[in-house]
Design an enzyme around this catalytic site. Structure first.
Site: not given
Length: 352
Positions: A35, A59, A133-135, A159-160, A163, A188, A199, A215, A258, A290
């Site tokens: 992708t 997959i 991920t930690d997310e 996304y999180s 996952k 990250n 980022l 930012v 960040n 944001d």
């Protein structure tokens, strides 16, 4: 012997494959859909390497998975394949559901059928390692302790959430079917071959191009930064000695907001590639609206991995970010080649 790596042309997967073939004679079957974030140029140094077998595929293609497992008989599957960008998941969550949840399901189904057909000795040696991920843990308050493996799942983005669902499937296949699984949840990542939508590479690439450095919000969102080569070494260690059915958090012990990351990148570029007008790259920093549901803080407690398996990151943030900035300065052609028209349209849409 061989291992099957899914998503091995992406950022983390590509680094894992490169590092694996430096330190091991064991072949890698590399399955990647290619992708937008999958890039064969990352693997260019392996062009004539007999231990690297690249297969373009999904997959979610169970027939292909079954064929590869029968043909190459890998002793392990390491699953990096995922849609991984939060911003993209906000604009279009369906791809994340299909790849991260449905794709992982098909991969688990193929792995289960393959595992059930192995001899007892090969069953004892087989591993399915799922990279996450930690997310999935959600957002932390400024003074809250870092995420441990016991933290509840509280995903806040498509996304999180996708996952988290894949993590639950992997766990279920261990407890229900006895599949010998391992899961890692990382903070990250940053480092070489990182697609310039995230980022750190975005700031480096935009700074050098004279563009704005966008930012989000006040820039005080805190992340724990992990150099990608350290992440790869942790995965190798978990694959080698992790306890079956267990989850291991992988972090770099580098919590930073960040805006501090962006300022450090600007300072390194001021030193290594000064602007022609003599001004600082920091003048290009621009605060933008944001993103929806932006988590304020992530932090990983990686003491379980250190305590049980003796792993620690080799890089500090200072050494890792210096190596990363230098890599982008030394590899402008790689950056130019991944910046297709579709990529430019995406950045324009996201940071308008």
């Amino acid at each position: 012997m061989a291992i099957l790596v899914t998503g091995g042309a992406g950022f983390i997967g590509g680094n894992f494959v490169l590092d694996w073939l430096v330190q091991s004679d064991e072949a890698v079957i590399n399955l990647d859909k290619l992708t937008y974030a999958g890039n064969l140029e990352t693997l260019a140094s392996l062009k004539d390497h007999k231990g690297h077998i690249f297969v373009q595929g999904d997959i979610g293609d169970k027939a292909l998975l079954d064929k590869l497992l029968v043909q190459y008989k890998p002793r392990a599957i390491i699953n990096f394949a995922a849609e991984s960008h939060v911003d993209r998941s906000i604009h279009g969550p369906e791809d994340f559901i299909q790849t991260n949840i449905v794709g992982t399901f098909y991969l688990l189904e193929s792995a289960r059928a393959y595992y059930n057909g192995l001899s007892d000795a090969d069953k004892a040696a087989f591993r399915f390692l799922h990279v996450s991920t930690d997310e999935v843990y959600g957002s932390l308050a400024p003074d809250a302790p870092a995420f441990t493996e016991q933290h509840s799942y509280e995903p806040n983005s498509p996304y999180s959430a996708s996952k988290a669902a894949s993590d639950h499937l992997v766990r279920a296949y261990h407890h229900t079917y006895g599949l010998p699984v391992l899961t890692t949840n990382c903070s990250n990542n940053y480092g070489p071959y990182h697609f310039p939508e995230k980022l750190i590479p975005l700031m480096i690439v935009n700074a050098l191009a004279g563009k704005a450095l966008p930012v989000y919000g006040d820039g005080m969102q805190v992340r724990d930064w992990l150099y990608v080569k350290d992440h790869c070494s942790a995965i190798r260690r978990v694959l080698e000695a992790g306890r079956l059915g267990e989850t291991y958090n992988v972090g770099g012990w580098n919590e930073k907001p960040n805006i501090e990351i962006v300022q450090r990148i600007c300072a390194l570029l001021d030193e290594k590639r000064p602007r022609a007008d003599g001004k600082s790259y920091a003048e290009q920093i621009t605060y933008v609206i944001d993103r929806p549901g932006h988590d304020r803080r992530y932090a990983i407690d990686a003491r379980k991995l250190e305590r049980e398996l003796g792993w620690k990151p080799a890089e500090t943030f200072e050494t890792g970010i210096a190596k990363t900035v230098q890599w982008y300065l030394d590899n402008p052609q790689w950056v130019e080649n991944v910046q297709s028209g579709a990529y430019r349209d995406w950045v324009k849409k996201q940071y308008q």
